[in-house]
Design an enzyme around this catalytic site. Structure first.
Site, PDB file in Angstrom:
ATOM      1  N   MET A  84      21.538 -27.617  34.410  1.00  0.00           N
ATOM      2  CA  MET A  84      20.706 -27.367  33.046  1.00  0.00           C
ATOM      3  C   MET A  84      19.474 -27.376  32.969  1.00  0.00           C
ATOM      4  O   MET A  84      18.812 -26.435  32.479  1.00  0.00           O
ATOM      5  CB  MET A  84      21.589 -28.459  31.933  1.00  0.00           C
ATOM      6  CG  MET A  84      22.901 -28.536  31.744  1.00  0.00           C
ATOM      7  SD  MET A  84      23.424 -26.888  31.288  1.00  0.00           S
ATOM      8  CE  MET A  84      22.823 -26.749  29.673  1.00  0.00           C
ATOM      9  N   GLU A 120      23.898 -37.730  33.383  1.00  0.00           N
ATOM     10  CA  GLU A 120      24.534 -38.186  32.091  1.00  0.00           C
ATOM     11  C   GLU A 120      24.599 -39.857  32.330  1.00  0.00           C
ATOM     12  O   GLU A 120      25.860 -40.114  32.432  1.00  0.00           O
ATOM     13  CB  GLU A 120      25.712 -37.496  31.714  1.00  0.00           C
ATOM     14  CG  GLU A 120      26.326 -37.895  30.617  1.00  0.00           C
ATOM     15  CD  GLU A 120      25.417 -37.068  29.306  1.00  0.00           C
ATOM     16  OE1 GLU A 120      24.193 -36.780  29.192  1.00  0.00           O
ATOM     17  OE2 GLU A 120      26.122 -36.937  28.117  1.00  0.00           O
ATOM     18  N   LYS A 142      18.431 -42.628  32.007  1.00  0.00           N
ATOM     19  CA  LYS A 142      17.810 -41.755  30.895  1.00  0.00           C
ATOM     20  C   LYS A 142      16.789 -42.906  30.307  1.00  0.00           C
ATOM     21  O   LYS A 142      15.437 -42.665  30.079  1.00  0.00           O
ATOM     22  CB  LYS A 142      18.753 -41.184  29.781  1.00  0.00           C
ATOM     23  CG  LYS A 142      19.441 -40.130  30.469  1.00  0.00           C
ATOM     24  CD  LYS A 142      20.203 -39.270  29.419  1.00  0.00           C
ATOM     25  CE  LYS A 142      21.181 -38.401  29.902  1.00  0.00           C
ATOM     26  NZ  LYS A 142      20.885 -36.988  30.141  1.00  0.00           N
ATOM     27  N   SER A 144      25.021 -34.374  26.434  1.00  0.00           N
ATOM     28  CA  SER A 144      26.002 -33.905  25.899  1.00  0.00           C
ATOM     29  C   SER A 144      26.886 -34.887  25.140  1.00  0.00           C
ATOM     30  O   SER A 144      27.886 -34.569  24.307  1.00  0.00           O
ATOM     31  CB  SER A 144      26.935 -32.950  26.626  1.00  0.00           C
ATOM     32  OG  SER A 144      27.186 -33.422  28.007  1.00  0.00           O
ATOM     33  N   HIS A 181      20.432 -29.821  22.405  1.00  0.00           N
ATOM     34  CA  HIS A 181      21.593 -29.455  23.516  1.00  0.00           C
ATOM     35  C   HIS A 181      21.947 -28.147  23.715  1.00  0.00           C
ATOM     36  O   HIS A 181      22.442 -27.456  22.745  1.00  0.00           O
ATOM     37  CB  HIS A 181      22.870 -30.144  22.652  1.00  0.00           C
ATOM     38  CG  HIS A 181      24.035 -30.232  23.597  1.00  0.00           C
ATOM     39  ND1 HIS A 181      25.378 -29.726  22.775  1.00  0.00           N
ATOM     40  CD2 HIS A 181      24.300 -30.550  24.813  1.00  0.00           C
ATOM     41  CE1 HIS A 181      26.126 -29.896  23.981  1.00  0.00           C
ATOM     42  NE2 HIS A 181      25.568 -30.413  25.084  1.00  0.00           N
ATOM     43  N   ASN A 219      26.136 -24.308  28.660  1.00  0.00           N
ATOM     44  CA  ASN A 219      25.814 -23.589  29.897  1.00  0.00           C
ATOM     45  C   ASN A 219      26.557 -22.258  30.000  1.00  0.00           C
ATOM     46  O   ASN A 219      27.716 -22.178  29.466  1.00  0.00           O
ATOM     47  CB  ASN A 219      26.641 -24.685  30.933  1.00  0.00           C
ATOM     48  CG  ASN A 219      26.764 -24.357  32.205  1.00  0.00           C
ATOM     49  OD1 ASN A 219      25.923 -23.643  32.634  1.00  0.00           O
ATOM     50  ND2 ASN A 219      27.287 -24.946  33.077  1.00  0.00           N
ATOM     51  N   GLU A 237      22.191 -26.858  19.743  1.00  0.00           N
ATOM     52  CA  GLU A 237      22.409 -28.078  18.807  1.00  0.00           C
ATOM     53  C   GLU A 237      21.118 -28.866  18.899  1.00  0.00           C
ATOM     54  O   GLU A 237      20.924 -29.449  19.745  1.00  0.00           O
ATOM     55  CB  GLU A 237      23.729 -28.794  19.163  1.00  0.00           C
ATOM     56  CG  GLU A 237      24.909 -28.029  18.917  1.00  0.00           C
ATOM     57  CD  GLU A 237      26.232 -28.777  19.333  1.00  0.00           C
ATOM     58  OE1 GLU A 237      27.143 -28.775  18.641  1.00  0.00           O
ATOM     59  OE2 GLU A 237      26.041 -29.509  20.208  1.00  0.00           O
ATOM     60  N   ASN A 296      31.385 -29.197  21.259  1.00  0.00           N
ATOM     61  CA  ASN A 296      32.200 -30.049  22.179  1.00  0.00           C
ATOM     62  C   ASN A 296      33.478 -30.749  21.382  1.00  0.00           C
ATOM     63  O   ASN A 296      34.409 -30.883  21.960  1.00  0.00           O
ATOM     64  CB  ASN A 296      31.344 -31.098  23.122  1.00  0.00           C
ATOM     65  CG  ASN A 296      30.640 -30.494  24.136  1.00  0.00           C
ATOM     66  OD1 ASN A 296      30.982 -28.961  24.436  1.00  0.00           O
ATOM     67  ND2 ASN A 296      29.828 -31.005  24.874  1.00  0.00           N
TER      68      ASN A 296
END
Ligand code: NAI
Length: 674
Positions: A313, A387, A392, A414, A435, A438, A447, A485
């Site tokens: 990404m 993730e 993070k 995500s 967001h 892909n 988003e 999602n």
């Protein structure tokens, strides 16, 4: 100068008609503009000019097209036909002027705009990347109705013209010159002198030669239509997207007979524009406008972006931002992680930018920066690392103190709530989600994730930034799965459930595509990666009250991750799933299968509205269409509900609940859906 035009005569005797619609960023052919244009033509004729040049006073381009908003409220077939015939009359007047006419084109020249330019004797356009010509009508469920089908075949020959109208794609100025759509393509600064050159030199007006008009001969037409229909059938279905088929039918019946062609254009386009498919596609066009309006570029002068994480990404986000003119620095743990991202970026630039200078400029705008020096000067910092909450948070602790005070800190997570990620930040109010989907270069939506702590100024900047890079921003609340999602997951899980019940994967995919989805859910899961699906499903299981299907875990344990491992639900060969339909009968109808898939998505959409994940039904429809490709000709999940009838849908949910279990239980939000 009036509300629409400036008209002036120069010392050479050339009249310049500059279209510049007041209070509008682009020239759009509204009914009143067209009437004023007709008057202007009379006025110009009375000036007895040597020639007329039509150009635009807008930076955005020549004419963006017909007034699509008016199409959304057409009061019936008869009045639509009347309108089209009136435009035919106006453009005939332009075409039959006693002096040469030139269209000087820069920027957008689409649909009705291109049709107007085709009624001129000559066309010259700028040869930059921003200049785009084309007939996007089929994307709105119609075909060119302002004489375009007549004049384009006359100019280009039938095959090339049909191809242009059927595809709905736009071509650059250079490509337009190559195919003969314009006579000259020159640098923008020479557009004026090129127009003067054409107006004074008056070369022979271009027309397709006999050879190119050969396919219009009556005996050949059925063959051409047969061949082109076969090509269309590979891409679309006639019952979902009738417009291109209708165009072929129109051409087969009238090619070579211009008066008949004009009449058929008017009656067919008037009928089509009133049909459900076109009205839904026009709705999608307007939803796109609504999303565009969610962000205002002027709110945020973003020039430099720093992206952290050069994986799938982050690498593609960095490349996209550089393509769209941002200066980009890209950081990863070590230089070697950046090599692949930079290589992929160069491939994207090569694909999208034909001009070698523009390509080199994009390459220069993207700087690998493994030390993260770019953080200090960036207007937006986008984190796209693993993730993992701790990773993070750890990164933010290091980055935040070095950022400019007013810069946006964005995460591409995500699934992790902003509240969790921002817990140790000095200024949690400046963390937003951006967001991306892909593949980044193909998916138009972003988003923009926020929660009650987010500073509204940051949301404004984030949506403005999305517009700077030509994406569609959708504001969503930070809830599990956000919007896209969240609604997609029940749909995918239901597909896996169907597999567990013994329904073959190709049958499930066929049913979803029969509804109009661009790809079946099983193929989609394989394409996204079953490991990713498993992880997202796991994180959302609780919120969705849907345990993760065992089969998903089993496949991942066996190393069957989908397309990337050549094996998932399907076996994959050369990037394509091998779909074999068995001979044995399937125990469920396609209608039942598609209802099970789609109504779960719809029910979850209602839940999202109840929870206020997005503001309203239209925004929900927009997000689901641009984030998942949800059958555009159905106008979005909520629009679909209303067309099918809210009561009928709820009744069907009750029935499915009785047969297949409580995951079909109608959400409490249905009461609020009128
Ligand atoms: P990936 O595994 O392809 O890339 C992650 C990159 O981050 C790797 O290159 C890694 O070296 C780098 N990285 C890890 N820790 C770092 C650190 N401390 N400093 C600098 N670089 C670091 O992951 P992918 O798929 O690109 O996902 C990234 C984020 O985007 C995740 O939050 C994911 O949930 C989200 N996302 C993923 C989508 C997908 O389809 N893969 C779609 C939308 C969002």
């Amino acid at each position: 100068m009036n509300e629409y035009f400036a008209i002036e005569k120069d010392e050479r005797g050339i009249v310049w008609l500059t279209i510049d619609k007041a209070d509008s960023q682009a020239n759009v052919l509204t009914e009143s503009l067209l009437e004023a244009f007709d008057h202007a033509l009379v006025q110009v004729a009375q000036m007895h000019p040597k020639a007329l040049v039509i150009r635009s006073g807008k930076a955005s381009g020549f004419i963006a097209g017909a007034d699509v908003k008016a199409f959304a409220n057409v009061p019936g077939v008869a009045s639509a036909e009347q309108h089209i015939l009136r435009v035919h009359e106006i453009l005939h007047r332009l075409e039959s002027m006693a002096f040469p006419t030139v269209a000087a084109i820069h920027g957008f020249c689409l649909g009705g705009g291109l049709e107007l330019s085709l009624a001129c004797d000559y066309r010259v356009c700028a040869n930059d990347e921003a200049t785009r010509l084309g007939f996007p009508e089929v994307k709105l469920g119609i075909f060119p109705g302002y004489g375009g089908s007549v004049r384009s075949t006359r100019l280009l020959g039938d095959l090339k013209a049909l191809e242009l109208m059927l595809g709905g794609r736009t071509v650059s100025g250079r490509a337009a010159k190559k195919m003969g759509l314009v006579g000259m393509a020159v640098p923008l600064r020479q557009l004026r002198s090129a127009a003067i050159d054409l107006a004074t030199r008056q070369p022979r007006v271009s027309r397709a030669g006999c050879f190119k008009r050969l396919p219009a001969m009556a005996p050949l037409r059925p063959l051409v239509v047969h061949f082109m229909t076969r090509e269309l059938d590979k891409r679309i279905r006639r019952d979902h997207y009738p417009a291109p088929y209708e165009l072929l039918d129109h051409w087969r019946n009238t090619a070579g007979d211009e008066p008949a062609m004009y009449a058929s254009e008017a009656s067919r386009v008037a009928r089509m524009i009133n049909a459900t498919e076109a009205q839904n596609l026009i709705r999608v066009f307007m939803l796109q406008d609504r999303l565009k309006a969610e962000g205002n570029k002027a709110d945020f002068d973003a020039r430099q972006v720093h992206v952290i994480g050069g994986g799938v990404m982050g690498g593609d986000i960095a490349a996209w931002c550089a393509l769209r003119g941002m200066r980009v620095t890209l950081q990863d743990r070590a230089p070697e992680y950046l090599t692949r991202a930079v290589k992929r970026a160069h491939q994207l630039f090569a694909r999208k930018l034909k001009d070698p200078y523009a390509r080199q400029a994009a390459v220069d705008r993207l700087m690998p920066d493994h030390r993260g020096d770019g953080v200090r000067t960036a207007d937006v910092v986008i984190e796209a690392i693993f993730e993992d909450i701790d990773a993070k948070r750890h990164l933010y602790a290091e980055v935040e103190p070095r950022m400019k005070p007013d810069a946006v800190l964005a995460t591409n997570t995500s699934s992790i709530p902003l509240a969790v990620l921002g817990e140790h930040l000095e200024r949690p109010d400046r963390l937003v989600g951006l967001h991306f989907f892909n593949p980044v270069a193909k998916m138009p939506l972003i988003e923009v994730v926020h929660d009650q702590r987010t500073d509204p100024a940051m949301i404004k900047r984030a949506t403005a930034f999305a517009r700077h890079i030509d994406k569609l921003p959708l504001k969503v609340r930070s809830t599990p799965g956000f919007l896209v999602n969240r609604v997609l997951m029940p749909y995918l899980l239901e597909a896996v459930e169907l597999i567990e019940e013994g329904i073959p994967a190709p049958v499930i995919d066929r049913a979803a595509m029969g509804f109009g989805m661009p790809m079946g859910p099983i193929e989609l899961a394989d394409t996204v990666g079953l490991d990713i699906c498993l992880s997202v499903a796991g994180k959302m299981a609780e919120a969705l009250h849907n345990p993760v299907p065992q089969q998903l875990g089993r496949l991942v344990n066996d190393g069957r991750l989908g397309r990337k491992s050549d094996h998932g639900f399907y076996a994959w060969k050369d990037g394509k799933p091998i779909k074999e339909l068995g001979k044995e009968p399937v125990a469920m109808s396609d209608d039942d299968i598609s209802d099970r898939l789609i109504l779960r998505l719809v029910n979850e959409s209602v839940a999202c509205l109840r929870e206020g994940v997005v503001e309203d039904e239209d925004l929900l429809d927009a997000g689901v269409i641009f984030g998942t490709g949800f059958a555009p000709f159905r106008g979005g999940p909520m629009h679909y509900v209303h067309s099918r009838g809210t009561e009928a849908v709820q009744k069907r949910l009750h029935e499915l609940e009785d047969r297949f279990g409580e995951h079909f239980h109608a959400d409490d939000g249905w009461g609020a859906i009128a």
